[in-house]
Scaffold this motif. Structure first.
Motif, PDB file in Angstrom:
ATOM      1  N   LEU A  10      14.816   5.840  -6.093  1.00 33.84           N
ATOM      2  CA  LEU A  10      14.667   5.832  -7.542  1.00 33.84           C
ATOM      3  C   LEU A  10      13.727   6.940  -8.004  1.00 33.84           C
TER       4      LEU A  10
ATOM      5  N   ARG B 178      15.082  10.589  -7.950  1.00 37.08           N
ATOM      6  CA  ARG B 178      16.135  11.007  -8.878  1.00 37.08           C
ATOM      7  C   ARG B 178      15.545  11.932  -9.936  1.00 37.08           C
ATOM      8  N   ARG B 179      16.367  12.864 -10.356  1.00 39.29           N
ATOM      9  CA  ARG B 179      15.916  13.864 -11.322  1.00 39.29           C
ATOM     10  C   ARG B 179      15.324  13.207 -12.557  1.00 39.29           C
ATOM     11  N   TRP B 180      14.134  13.619 -12.919  1.00 42.01           N
ATOM     12  CA  TRP B 180      13.375  13.215 -14.093  1.00 42.01           C
ATOM     13  C   TRP B 180      12.654  11.877 -13.964  1.00 42.01           C
ATOM     14  N   SER B 181      12.898  11.091 -12.950  1.00 43.18           N
ATOM     15  CA  SER B 181      12.247   9.776 -12.847  1.00 43.18           C
ATOM     16  C   SER B 181      10.732   9.889 -12.819  1.00 43.18           C
TER      17      SER B 181
ATOM     18  N   VAL C  54      20.969  12.280 -19.265  1.00 44.76           N
ATOM     19  CA  VAL C  54      20.250  12.031 -18.015  1.00 44.76           C
ATOM     20  C   VAL C  54      18.968  11.250 -18.300  1.00 44.76           C
TER      21      VAL C  54
ATOM     22  N   ARG D 114      17.987   7.613 -16.704  1.00 48.66           N
ATOM     23  CA  ARG D 114      16.766   7.345 -15.944  1.00 48.66           C
ATOM     24  C   ARG D 114      15.933   6.266 -16.609  1.00 48.66           C
TER      25      ARG D 114
ATOM     26  N   GLU E 186      17.425   3.002 -15.690  1.00 47.99           N
ATOM     27  CA  GLU E 186      17.110   2.643 -14.302  1.00 47.99           C
ATOM     28  C   GLU E 186      15.653   2.202 -14.164  1.00 47.99           C
ATOM     29  N   LEU E 187      14.751   2.925 -14.818  1.00 47.26           N
ATOM     30  CA  LEU E 187      13.335   2.572 -14.734  1.00 47.26           C
ATOM     31  C   LEU E 187      13.042   1.253 -15.440  1.00 47.26           C
TER      32      LEU E 187
END
Length: 121
Positions: free
Chosen positions: A25, A28-31, A59, A63, A66-67
């Motif tokens: 997690l 991942r890009r930008w997380s 994107v 994210r 997801e977060l």
């Protein structure tokens, strides 16, 4: 994220270990950038996008979703995103790594320096 680890299916790992799910997690890009930008105060989507160097809205929203599902970020009453207690704890754990990175700051290797010099011409 917890659901992924519990089911045994974590992207990039056959073990399904929680640490693998977390690293996936955060990788991942930008997380990590999102978490970093939210460490001080909640931000609206627009302010967060600006803080993240105009990351793609698609994107960024993926994210954030997801977060939020992982329990690190929450949508506040005022419409801004902020860290949950778990998100703040995670950021506190990342701070020693940040301090280490600040001390480490390597100068680019000669090979990379040459590439950077060619780009600037």
């Amino acid at each position: 994220m917890a659901r992924q680890a519990a089911s045994g299916s974590v992207r990039g790992s056959r073990s399904g270990r929680p640490v693998m799910a977390l690293l996936d997690l955060l990788g991942r890009r930008w997380s990590l950038r999102i978490l970093w930008e939210l460490r001080g105060e909640p931000l609206t989507s627009r302010a967060l996008r600006t803080a993240c160097d105009e990351a793609s809205p698609t994107v960024l929203q993926a994210r954030l979703t997801e977060l939020r599902e992982a329990g690190f970020v929450e949508l506040g009453e005022g419409g801004g995103y902020g860290l949950t207690a778990l998100g703040r704890e995670l950021c506190e754990m990342v701070m020693p790594l940040n301090r280490f990175a600040e001390r480490w700051k390597p100068s680019p290797s000669p090979r990379l320096r040459g590439r950077d010099e060619r780009r600037s011409r």
